[in-house]
Scaffold this motif. Structure first.
Motif, PDB file in Angstrom:
ATOM      1  N   PRO A   1       0.803  -1.229   0.000  1.00  0.00           N
ATOM      2  CA  PRO A   1       0.000   0.000   0.000  1.00  0.00           C
ATOM      3  C   PRO A   1       0.837   1.280   0.000  1.00  0.00           C
ATOM      4  CG  PRO A   1      -0.803  -1.562   1.654  1.00  0.00           C
ATOM      5  CD  PRO A   1       0.481  -2.123   1.118  1.00  0.00           C
ATOM      6  N   GLU A   2       2.075   1.221   0.506  1.00  0.00           N
ATOM      7  CA  GLU A   2       2.879   2.451   0.598  1.00  0.00           C
ATOM      8  C   GLU A   2       3.555   2.830  -0.722  1.00  0.00           C
ATOM      9  OE1 GLU A   2       3.509  -0.517   1.906  1.00  0.00           O
ATOM     10  OE2 GLU A   2       5.548  -0.693   2.693  1.00  0.00           O
ATOM     11  N   ALA A   3       3.519   1.948  -1.716  1.00  0.00           N
ATOM     12  CA  ALA A   3       4.241   2.238  -2.973  1.00  0.00           C
ATOM     13  C   ALA A   3       3.418   3.115  -3.914  1.00  0.00           C
ATOM     14  CB  ALA A   3       4.606   0.924  -3.659  1.00  0.00           C
ATOM     15  N   GLY A   4       4.115   3.975  -4.646  1.00  0.00           N
ATOM     16  CA  GLY A   4       3.475   4.786  -5.686  1.00  0.00           C
ATOM     17  C   GLY A   4       3.472   4.028  -7.016  1.00  0.00           C
ATOM     18  N   PHE A   5       3.031   4.721  -8.069  1.00  0.00           N
ATOM     19  CA  PHE A   5       2.914   4.068  -9.377  1.00  0.00           C
ATOM     20  C   PHE A   5       3.422   4.964 -10.501  1.00  0.00           C
ATOM     21  CE2 PHE A   5      -0.292   1.669  -7.046  1.00  0.00           C
ATOM     22  CZ  PHE A   5      -0.107   0.384  -7.529  1.00  0.00           C
ATOM     23  N   ILE A   6       4.082   4.354 -11.476  1.00  0.00           N
ATOM     24  CA  ILE A   6       4.337   4.983 -12.776  1.00  0.00           C
ATOM     25  C   ILE A   6       3.819   3.966 -13.776  1.00  0.00           C
ATOM     26  CG2 ILE A   6       6.084   5.774 -14.409  1.00  0.00           C
ATOM     27  CD1 ILE A   6       7.878   6.463 -11.989  1.00  0.00           C
ATOM     28  N   THR A   7       2.763   4.297 -14.504  1.00  0.00           N
ATOM     29  CA  THR A   7       2.157   3.292 -15.384  1.00  0.00           C
ATOM     30  C   THR A   7       1.973   3.856 -16.783  1.00  0.00           C
ATOM     31  OG1 THR A   7      -0.155   3.889 -15.046  1.00  0.00           O
ATOM     32  CG2 THR A   7       0.842   2.463 -13.379  1.00  0.00           C
ATOM     33  N   GLU A   8       2.092   2.996 -17.777  1.00  0.00           N
ATOM     34  CA  GLU A   8       2.012   3.487 -19.148  1.00  0.00           C
ATOM     35  C   GLU A   8       0.643   4.067 -19.476  1.00  0.00           C
ATOM     36  OE1 GLU A   8       2.959   0.809 -22.394  1.00  0.00           O
ATOM     37  OE2 GLU A   8       3.014   2.524 -23.750  1.00  0.00           O
ATOM     38  N   GLU A   9      -0.408   3.403 -19.042  1.00  0.00           N
ATOM     39  CA  GLU A   9      -1.743   3.828 -19.454  1.00  0.00           C
ATOM     40  C   GLU A   9      -2.394   4.805 -18.483  1.00  0.00           C
ATOM     41  OE1 GLU A   9      -1.933   3.133 -22.368  1.00  0.00           O
ATOM     42  OE2 GLU A   9      -0.717   1.332 -22.549  1.00  0.00           O
ATOM     43  N   GLY A  10      -1.651   5.233 -17.471  1.00  0.00           N
ATOM     44  CA  GLY A  10      -2.117   6.310 -16.598  1.00  0.00           C
ATOM     45  C   GLY A  10      -3.297   5.979 -15.692  1.00  0.00           C
ATOM     46  N   THR A  11      -3.478   4.712 -15.358  1.00  0.00           N
ATOM     47  CA  THR A  11      -4.597   4.298 -14.495  1.00  0.00           C
ATOM     48  C   THR A  11      -4.652   5.087 -13.188  1.00  0.00           C
ATOM     49  OG1 THR A  11      -4.393   2.054 -15.343  1.00  0.00           O
ATOM     50  CG2 THR A  11      -5.588   2.281 -13.272  1.00  0.00           C
ATOM     51  N   THR A  12      -3.476   5.375 -12.632  1.00  0.00           N
ATOM     52  CA  THR A  12      -3.448   5.988 -11.296  1.00  0.00           C
ATOM     53  C   THR A  12      -3.290   7.505 -11.351  1.00  0.00           C
ATOM     54  OG1 THR A  12      -1.056   5.695 -11.255  1.00  0.00           O
ATOM     55  CG2 THR A  12      -2.393   3.960 -10.241  1.00  0.00           C
ATOM     56  N   GLY A  13      -3.256   8.108 -12.544  1.00  0.00           N
ATOM     57  CA  GLY A  13      -2.885   9.520 -12.633  1.00  0.00           C
ATOM     58  C   GLY A  13      -1.417   9.602 -12.245  1.00  0.00           C
ATOM     59  N   GLU A  14      -0.918  10.748 -11.834  1.00  0.00           N
ATOM     60  CA  GLU A  14       0.491  10.869 -11.430  1.00  0.00           C
ATOM     61  C   GLU A  14       0.591  10.550  -9.939  1.00  0.00           C
ATOM     62  OE1 GLU A  14       4.094  10.769 -11.259  1.00  0.00           O
ATOM     63  OE2 GLU A  14       3.244  10.918 -13.271  1.00  0.00           O
ATOM     64  N   GLN A  15       1.002   9.364  -9.614  1.00  0.00           N
ATOM     65  CA  GLN A  15       1.017   8.944  -8.207  1.00  0.00           C
ATOM     66  C   GLN A  15       2.352   8.356  -7.829  1.00  0.00           C
ATOM     67  OE1 GLN A  15      -1.408   6.158  -6.180  1.00  0.00           O
ATOM     68  NE2 GLN A  15      -3.264   7.068  -6.975  1.00  0.00           N
ATOM     69  N   SER A  16       3.444   8.939  -8.374  1.00  0.00           N
ATOM     70  CA  SER A  16       4.735   8.354  -8.028  1.00  0.00           C
ATOM     71  C   SER A  16       5.342   9.104  -6.851  1.00  0.00           C
ATOM     72  CB  SER A  16       5.665   8.388  -9.228  1.00  0.00           C
ATOM     73  OG  SER A  16       5.958   9.715  -9.559  1.00  0.00           O
TER      74      SER A  16
ATOM     75  N   PRO B   1       9.022  10.062  -5.691  1.00  0.00           N
ATOM     76  CA  PRO B   1      10.430   9.988  -6.108  1.00  0.00           C
ATOM     77  C   PRO B   1      11.364   9.504  -5.002  1.00  0.00           C
ATOM     78  CG  PRO B   1       9.602  12.276  -6.156  1.00  0.00           C
ATOM     79  CD  PRO B   1       8.444  11.400  -5.780  1.00  0.00           C
ATOM     80  N   ASN B   2      10.974   9.684  -3.750  1.00  0.00           N
ATOM     81  CA  ASN B   2      11.864   9.280  -2.656  1.00  0.00           C
ATOM     82  C   ASN B   2      11.536   7.921  -2.058  1.00  0.00           C
ATOM     83  OD1 ASN B   2      13.323  11.702  -2.769  1.00  0.00           O
ATOM     84  ND2 ASN B   2      11.550  12.702  -1.837  1.00  0.00           N
ATOM     85  N   GLY B   3      10.524   7.295  -2.585  1.00  0.00           N
ATOM     86  CA  GLY B   3      10.112   6.036  -1.961  1.00  0.00           C
ATOM     87  C   GLY B   3      10.090   4.894  -2.943  1.00  0.00           C
ATOM     88  N   LEU B   4       9.120   4.008  -2.758  1.00  0.00           N
ATOM     89  CA  LEU B   4       8.966   2.829  -3.607  1.00  0.00           C
ATOM     90  C   LEU B   4       7.943   3.125  -4.697  1.00  0.00           C
ATOM     91  CD1 LEU B   4       8.555   0.323  -0.658  1.00  0.00           C
ATOM     92  CD2 LEU B   4      10.462   0.284  -2.301  1.00  0.00           C
ATOM     93  N   ASN B   5       8.207   2.652  -5.895  1.00  0.00           N
ATOM     94  CA  ASN B   5       7.235   2.818  -6.985  1.00  0.00           C
ATOM     95  C   ASN B   5       7.155   1.553  -7.827  1.00  0.00           C
ATOM     96  OD1 ASN B   5       6.350   5.736  -7.002  1.00  0.00           O
ATOM     97  ND2 ASN B   5       8.574   5.987  -6.981  1.00  0.00           N
ATOM     98  N   TRP B   6       5.945   1.168  -8.142  1.00  0.00           N
ATOM     99  CA  TRP B   6       5.733   0.136  -9.158  1.00  0.00           C
ATOM    100  C   TRP B   6       5.793   0.814 -10.517  1.00  0.00           C
ATOM    101  CZ3 TRP B   6       6.084  -4.556  -7.468  1.00  0.00           C
ATOM    102  CH2 TRP B   6       5.591  -4.915  -6.221  1.00  0.00           C
ATOM    103  N   ILE B   7       6.547   0.238 -11.438  1.00  0.00           N
ATOM    104  CA  ILE B   7       6.598   0.781 -12.801  1.00  0.00           C
ATOM    105  C   ILE B   7       6.030  -0.287 -13.727  1.00  0.00           C
ATOM    106  CG2 ILE B   7       8.025   1.827 -14.573  1.00  0.00           C
ATOM    107  CD1 ILE B   7       9.818   2.947 -12.583  1.00  0.00           C
ATOM    108  N   ILE B   8       4.900   0.051 -14.351  1.00  0.00           N
ATOM    109  CA  ILE B   8       4.106  -0.988 -15.030  1.00  0.00           C
ATOM    110  C   ILE B   8       3.964  -0.756 -16.529  1.00  0.00           C
ATOM    111  CG2 ILE B   8       1.810  -2.067 -15.143  1.00  0.00           C
ATOM    112  CD1 ILE B   8       1.359  -1.300 -12.278  1.00  0.00           C
ATOM    113  N   ASP B   9       4.306  -1.786 -17.300  1.00  0.00           N
ATOM    114  CA  ASP B   9       3.897  -1.849 -18.701  1.00  0.00           C
ATOM    115  C   ASP B   9       2.976  -3.065 -18.807  1.00  0.00           C
ATOM    116  OD1 ASP B   9       3.546  -1.988 -21.403  1.00  0.00           O
ATOM    117  OD2 ASP B   9       5.619  -1.426 -21.870  1.00  0.00           O
ATOM    118  N   PRO B  10       1.662  -2.839 -18.876  1.00  0.00           N
ATOM    119  CA  PRO B  10       0.726  -3.962 -18.803  1.00  0.00           C
ATOM    120  C   PRO B  10       0.843  -4.885 -20.011  1.00  0.00           C
ATOM    121  CG  PRO B  10      -0.429  -1.958 -19.443  1.00  0.00           C
ATOM    122  CD  PRO B  10       0.980  -1.545 -19.077  1.00  0.00           C
ATOM    123  N   LEU B  11       1.242  -4.297 -21.158  1.00  0.00           N
ATOM    124  CA  LEU B  11       1.369  -5.106 -22.379  1.00  0.00           C
ATOM    125  C   LEU B  11       2.509  -4.490 -23.182  1.00  0.00           C
ATOM    126  CD1 LEU B  11      -1.664  -5.937 -24.764  1.00  0.00           C
ATOM    127  CD2 LEU B  11       0.723  -6.464 -25.155  1.00  0.00           C
TER     128      LEU B  11
END
Ligand code: IPD
Ligand code: CA
Ligand code: CA
Length: 267
Positions: free
Chosen positions: A64-79, A81-91
């Protein structure tokens, strides 16, 4: 980090497989009429978007504490920079998917302070799941993998990605291609940067290079290559690849490839 990275990566394998299963179920009945153009030659389908939504939902529960950088923008800008981030390319390999060419995958990386520390790439076409975490090695299914033992560019099969939009570096890119054609065993363009990186990690390719990539194309693959004993840098031999987009990943001959590319890229 305080989490058990090995356990987290194993859970990530399960989540990535689920998203991959959805993609394969849709592949059978895919309707080309449902493609959208994000940009020139930059295609997306409802399959990419739905797979990403599913990944985000499951990964938010996992960490729950991790942010997101995703290709299709599901989460909006929710990264974060100083913590944990999931970086997702779904396809990764959407153009292949749309043309029913079976070279595409799901790619998910985890970064901490901007550095990739775990990654999973699932290729459902070959039922291969590639996974790695910092300090834990790299695996294809349950087997530990290593980069190729090749020492020289002359003994190498190299993967690359052709420029397909933002053509400003194209002439230099073509000069590099022409030169490498004469110095290597050959070049391949599979159409999935994540699979290219996974194949460097398991020694099918000696190296991979491309420019204009996004962080989601590489985050998982970078961990795989490093944990398999390989080297990853930007086109200048530095560390700026993840958010700048130019990357060279390879086995022991990687510095020789950096020198060969830089020769033309610097001009
Ligand atoms: C693309 C693939 C391709 C690479 C492109 C990427 P997508 O990702 O990885 O191999 O050449 O630069 O954008 O759009 O299929 O996720
Ligand atoms: Ca991609
Ligand atoms: Ca994609």
């Amino acid at each position: 980090m305080s989490h058990d990275l090995k356990a987290l990566t194993q859970q990530l394998v399960g989540i990535t497989r689920e998203a991959g299963a959805f993609i394969h179920q849709e592949a059978r009945a895919f309707d080309r009429g449902r493609i959208e153009y994000k940009d020139l030659n930059n295609l997306v389908s409802y399959v990419d978007k739905e797979a990403e939504k599913r990944l985000v939902e499951r990964l938010s529960q996992l960490l729950p504490e991790a942010g997101f950088i995703t290709e299709e923008g599901t989460t909006g800008e929710q990264s974060d920079p100083n913590g944990l981030n999931w970086i997702i390319d779904p396809l990764d390999g959407t153009t292949n998917f749309i043309h029913q060419l079976p070279i595409f995958c799901v790619s998910v990386g985890l970064t901490q302070h901007g550095k990739p520390i775990a990654g999973v790439i699932f290729d459902g076409n070959r039922n291969e799941v590639f996974s790695a975490w910092e300090g834990g090695g790299a695996y294809c299914n349950d087997e530990q993998i290593r980069v190729s033992p090749a020492q020289k560019l002359a003994d190498s099969l190299i993967a690359t990605g052709f420029p397909y939009y933002r053509f400003e570096g194209m002439n230099k890119y073509l000069d590099i291609l022409q030169s490498l054609m004469q110095k290597t065993h050959g070049l391949r363009r599979l159409g999935s940067a994540a699979i290219d990186l996974a194949y460097v990690a398991c020694g099918r390719f000696e190296a991979f290079y491309e420019y204009n990539l996004n962080s989601w194309d590489m985050a998982a693959g970078v961990v795989l290559v490093r944990e398999a004993g390989g080297i990853v840098t930007d086109f200048y031999g530095g560390d700026e690849f993840l958010f700048r987009g130019d990357v060279i990943a390879g086995c022991a001959m990687q510095p020789e490839l950096v020198a060969a590319i830089r020769d033309y890229w610097d001009r």
